[in-house]
Motif scaffolding. Structure first.
Motif, mmCIF file in Angstrom:
data_model
loop_
_atom_site.group_PDB
_atom_site.id
_atom_site.type_symbol
_atom_site.label_atom_id
_atom_site.label_comp_id
_atom_site.label_asym_id
_atom_site.label_seq_id
_atom_site.Cartn_x
_atom_site.Cartn_y
_atom_site.Cartn_z
ATOM 1 N N ALA A 1 -23.319 1.743 -52.304
ATOM 2 C CA ALA A 1 -22.070 2.154 -51.658
ATOM 3 C C ALA A 1 -22.331 3.113 -50.500
ATOM 4 O O ALA A 1 -21.737 2.983 -49.416
ATOM 5 N N ALA A 2 -23.229 4.067 -50.711
ATOM 6 C CA ALA A 2 -23.541 5.027 -49.647
ATOM 7 C C ALA A 2 -24.206 4.336 -48.469
ATOM 8 O O ALA A 2 -23.917 4.642 -47.302
ATOM 9 N N ARG A 3 -25.093 3.381 -48.759
ATOM 10 C CA ARG A 3 -25.752 2.655 -47.671
ATOM 11 C C ARG A 3 -24.756 1.816 -46.887
ATOM 12 O O ARG A 3 -24.875 1.682 -45.665
ATOM 13 N N MET A 4 -23.764 1.250 -47.581
ATOM 14 C CA MET A 4 -22.769 0.473 -46.879
ATOM 15 C C MET A 4 -21.962 1.357 -45.947
ATOM 16 O O MET A 4 -21.691 0.995 -44.796
ATOM 17 N N ASP A 5 -21.594 2.545 -46.399
ATOM 18 C CA ASP A 5 -20.866 3.480 -45.537
ATOM 19 C C ASP A 5 -21.689 3.841 -44.312
ATOM 20 O O ASP A 5 -21.178 3.900 -43.189
ATOM 21 N N ASP A 6 -22.982 4.094 -44.525
ATOM 22 C CA ASP A 6 -23.857 4.447 -43.407
ATOM 23 C C ASP A 6 -23.961 3.300 -42.403
ATOM 24 O O ASP A 6 -23.939 3.521 -41.178
ATOM 25 N N ALA A 7 -24.080 2.074 -42.915
ATOM 26 C CA ALA A 7 -24.200 0.915 -42.035
ATOM 27 C C ALA A 7 -22.919 0.713 -41.228
ATOM 28 O O ALA A 7 -22.961 0.379 -40.037
ATOM 29 N N LEU A 8 -21.769 0.934 -41.856
ATOM 30 C CA LEU A 8 -20.497 0.777 -41.151
ATOM 31 C C LEU A 8 -20.269 1.915 -40.168
ATOM 32 O O LEU A 8 -19.596 1.732 -39.146
ATOM 33 N N ASP A 9 -20.816 3.087 -40.455
ATOM 34 C CA ASP A 9 -20.764 4.168 -39.472
ATOM 35 C C ASP A 9 -21.580 3.807 -38.230
ATOM 36 O O ASP A 9 -21.236 4.180 -37.106
ATOM 37 N N LEU A 10 -22.675 3.088 -38.458
ATOM 38 C CA LEU A 10 -23.538 2.674 -37.349
ATOM 39 C C LEU A 10 -22.857 1.613 -36.488
ATOM 40 O O LEU A 10 -23.008 1.605 -35.257
ATOM 41 N N PHE A 11 -22.109 0.722 -37.130
ATOM 42 C CA PHE A 11 -21.375 -0.337 -36.430
ATOM 43 C C PHE A 11 -19.901 -0.245 -36.806
ATOM 44 O O PHE A 11 -19.379 -1.059 -37.580
ATOM 45 N N PRO A 12 -19.174 0.748 -36.278
ATOM 46 C CA PRO A 12 -17.797 1.000 -36.721
ATOM 47 C C PRO A 12 -16.839 -0.161 -36.465
ATOM 48 O O PRO A 12 -15.830 -0.299 -37.170
ATOM 49 N N ALA A 13 -17.134 -1.028 -35.497
ATOM 50 C CA ALA A 13 -16.248 -2.168 -35.226
ATOM 51 C C ALA A 13 -16.151 -3.093 -36.433
ATOM 52 O O ALA A 13 -15.146 -3.803 -36.603
ATOM 53 N N LEU A 14 -17.175 -3.089 -37.284
ATOM 54 C CA LEU A 14 -17.157 -3.965 -38.454
ATOM 55 C C LEU A 14 -16.112 -3.538 -39.479
ATOM 56 O O LEU A 14 -15.659 -4.369 -40.283
ATOM 57 N N ARG A 15 -15.719 -2.280 -39.474
ATOM 58 C CA ARG A 15 -14.755 -1.808 -40.489
ATOM 59 C C ARG A 15 -13.437 -2.580 -40.397
ATOM 60 O O ARG A 15 -12.811 -2.873 -41.417
ATOM 61 N N ASP A 16 -13.030 -2.902 -39.192
ATOM 62 C CA ASP A 16 -11.768 -3.623 -39.009
ATOM 63 C C ASP A 16 -11.918 -5.119 -39.264
ATOM 64 O O ASP A 16 -10.934 -5.855 -39.232
ATOM 65 N N LEU A 17 -13.147 -5.561 -39.511
ATOM 66 C CA LEU A 17 -13.417 -6.997 -39.674
ATOM 67 C C LEU A 17 -13.875 -7.343 -41.083
ATOM 68 O O LEU A 17 -14.269 -8.492 -41.328
ATOM 69 N N LEU A 18 -13.823 -6.395 -41.995
ATOM 70 C CA LEU A 18 -14.387 -6.617 -43.324
ATOM 71 C C LEU A 18 -13.695 -7.754 -44.071
ATOM 72 O O LEU A 18 -14.322 -8.443 -44.888
ATOM 73 N N GLY A 19 -12.426 -7.971 -43.816
ATOM 74 C CA GLY A 19 -11.703 -9.032 -44.508
ATOM 75 C C GLY A 19 -11.785 -10.388 -43.838
ATOM 76 O O GLY A 19 -11.225 -11.366 -44.355
ATOM 77 N N ARG A 20 -12.484 -10.469 -42.706
ATOM 78 C CA ARG A 20 -12.564 -11.729 -41.959
ATOM 79 C C ARG A 20 -13.804 -12.512 -42.379
ATOM 80 O O ARG A 20 -14.866 -11.937 -42.613
ATOM 81 N N ARG A 21 -13.667 -13.823 -42.455
ATOM 82 C CA ARG A 21 -14.829 -14.649 -42.758
ATOM 83 C C ARG A 21 -15.896 -14.476 -41.681
ATOM 84 O O ARG A 21 -15.590 -14.445 -40.485
ATOM 85 N N ALA A 22 -17.139 -14.394 -42.137
ATOM 86 C CA ALA A 22 -18.228 -14.162 -41.188
ATOM 87 C C ALA A 22 -18.339 -15.295 -40.173
ATOM 88 O O ALA A 22 -18.703 -15.073 -39.015
ATOM 89 N N GLY A 23 -18.001 -16.527 -40.592
ATOM 90 C CA GLY A 23 -18.074 -17.655 -39.671
ATOM 91 C C GLY A 23 -17.093 -17.580 -38.525
ATOM 92 O O GLY A 23 -17.227 -18.314 -37.534
ATOM 93 N N LEU A 24 -16.089 -16.713 -38.632
ATOM 94 C CA LEU A 24 -15.091 -16.556 -37.576
ATOM 95 C C LEU A 24 -15.387 -15.374 -36.655
ATOM 96 O O LEU A 24 -14.638 -15.133 -35.711
#
Length: 231
Positions: free
Chosen positions: A109-132
């Motif tokens: 969980a902590a690593r996921m938070d760190d990774a999303l801090d590194l790429f903050p744009a992904l936070r708004d895309l977490l519910g989107r299919r990766a193929g899209l």
């Protein structure tokens, strides 16, 4: 951190990499550049254990890992992001990350938070299919997913290929942050010479499976490296 010494690699009867010596510095970025067909990806696949070395040695933190399988190298601190913005397209971005985070136990969980801090744009895309996702977003997702394993050496194969310039800059900034503050070393394969030299503290040029030039990184090296690659 990671050393390849006298490494020979090939496919079947075809030899592709011929006695290459590469050393990845502790806490820095090492770039490998070269044209298509130079042997760059083949060399990376040998480093992570996806191809056997015919001779030579792969050393990780002083341990000879030449005969270890890929998952064993991952457990020792090696992570690999292959070319092509790979992801599980039918799963959401969150599910792509969660698959790896769950395997990391209490640290996930902590690593996921760190990774999303590194790429903050992904936070708004977490519910989107990766193929899209766009190519740049999928590349950020692929790097974030690799970071969830807690690597000490991160290998990136052509991370800027087919990606819009704004995301290229974000990836460059992320690499700089990781090496400055995360205790991470990066081995970067790139054809984008300007990007590679701006990120790297040292570089190697690979041609026809052999190192033809090496030196300290920096934007001031770009003209000389381009000239060497044009030969």
């Amino acid at each position: 951190m990671l050393e390849l010494t006298g490494v020979h690699v090939g496919y079947g009867r075809t030899s592709v990499v011929h006695g290459v010596d590469i050393a990845v510095a502790d806490g820095g970025v090492t770039a490998i550049m070269g044209h298509n067909g130079a042997g760059k990806t083949t060399l990376l696949r040998a480093a992570v254990g996806l191809l056997p070395v015919r001779s030579g040695r792969v050393t990780l933190f002083g341990e000879d890992v030449s005969r270890l399988r890929p998952h064993q190298r991952v457990r020792r601190g090696l992570a690999y992001v292959p070319q092509g913005q790979q992801s599980f397209g039918q799963l959401t971005a969150r599910e792509n990350l969660q698959l790896v985070a769950d395997g990391a136990g209490s640290a996930g969980a902590a690593r996921m938070d760190d990774a999303l801090d590194l790429f903050p744009a992904l936070r708004d895309l977490l519910g989107r299919r990766a193929g899209l996702l766009s190519g740049g977003q999928r590349q950020q997702l692929a790097i974030a997913r690799a970071l969830l394993t807690g690597p000490r050496v991160l290998i990136l194969d052509e991370p800027t290929e087919g990606i819009q310039p704004s995301v290229v800059q974000e990836i460059e900034d992320a690499i700089g942050t990781l090496t400055r503050t995360g205790g991470l070393s990066v081995l970067l394969v790139e054809q984008h010479v300007g990007f590679a030299l701006a990120a790297a503290g040292q570089y190697y040029v690979l041609e026809s499976g052999r190192v033809t030039r090496s030196g300290a990184g920096g934007a001031d090296q770009e003209a000389d490296v381009r000239a060497a690659m044009a030969l």
